[in-house]
Design a protein around this motif. Sequence first.
Motif, PDB file in Angstrom:
ATOM      1  N   PRO A  17       0.847  -1.202   0.000  1.00 50.83           N
ATOM      2  CA  PRO A  17       0.000   0.000   0.000  1.00 50.83           C
ATOM      3  C   PRO A  17       0.881   1.250   0.000  1.00 50.83           C
ATOM      4  CG  PRO A  17      -0.650  -1.528   1.732  1.00 50.83           C
ATOM      5  CD  PRO A  17       0.633  -2.031   1.173  1.00 50.83           C
ATOM      6  N   ARG A  18       0.546   2.204  -0.877  1.00 50.57           N
ATOM      7  CA  ARG A  18       1.378   3.408  -1.001  1.00 50.57           C
ATOM      8  C   ARG A  18       1.084   4.430   0.080  1.00 50.57           C
ATOM      9  NH1 ARG A  18      -0.286   2.726  -6.151  1.00 50.57           N
ATOM     10  NH2 ARG A  18      -1.625   4.547  -6.047  1.00 50.57           N
ATOM     11  N   GLY A  19      -0.165   4.544   0.489  1.00 55.16           N
ATOM     12  CA  GLY A  19      -0.514   5.506   1.525  1.00 55.16           C
ATOM     13  C   GLY A  19      -0.466   6.951   1.063  1.00 55.16           C
ATOM     14  N   ASP A  20      -0.691   7.195  -0.228  1.00 55.84           N
ATOM     15  CA  ASP A  20      -0.644   8.569  -0.751  1.00 55.84           C
ATOM     16  C   ASP A  20      -2.028   9.085  -1.140  1.00 55.84           C
ATOM     17  OD1 ASP A  20      -1.115   7.049  -2.982  1.00 55.84           O
ATOM     18  OD2 ASP A  20       0.599   7.783  -4.123  1.00 55.84           O
ATOM     19  N   ASP A  21      -3.098   8.464  -0.658  1.00 51.61           N
ATOM     20  CA  ASP A  21      -4.486   8.872  -0.901  1.00 51.61           C
ATOM     21  C   ASP A  21      -4.877   8.828  -2.378  1.00 51.61           C
ATOM     22  OD1 ASP A  21      -4.854   9.275   1.807  1.00 51.61           O
ATOM     23  OD2 ASP A  21      -4.199  11.368   1.692  1.00 51.61           O
ATOM     24  N   ALA A  67      -6.968  -1.226  -3.814  1.00 49.41           N
ATOM     25  CA  ALA A  67      -6.892   0.152  -4.277  1.00 49.41           C
ATOM     26  C   ALA A  67      -5.788   0.900  -3.542  1.00 49.41           C
ATOM     27  CB  ALA A  67      -8.226   0.854  -4.060  1.00 49.41           C
ATOM     28  N   GLY A  68      -5.058   1.734  -4.265  1.00 49.23           N
ATOM     29  CA  GLY A  68      -4.000   2.537  -3.667  1.00 49.23           C
ATOM     30  C   GLY A  68      -2.754   1.742  -3.335  1.00 49.23           C
TER      31      GLY A  68
END
Length: 108
Positions: free
Chosen positions: A30-34, A75-76
């Motif tokens: 997960p990138r965690g960049d919204d 997603a994301g």
Amino acid sequence: MGKLTRRADFLAANGGFRAPTPGFVLLVRPRGDDDPAMRLGLTVSKKVGGAVVRNRMKRRFRELARLVLPEAGIAGADHVLIGRQGGIERPFEQLAADLRRAIAKVRK
């Protein structure tokens, strides 16, 4: 769906969740960049075979991702498929079932 192109992105995905299957290894981070967009990276080493075999496997992985990731992907997150020796002989339906199972494992 975006593509992973930079080596740093592949290395970062290596620190994420891992789900091995007989035909490939799935890495998810997960990138965690919204940003809800999924990105895909493909890797097939020379240990798997020559250029023809590697390109064929990457084409199969692209089609597999096109069919499975929109409905089952996270997603994301960055998804990386690493080809394994047995992946080229494995039927496409089994690869799709393996990918769904691997994503379900990573979700937990």
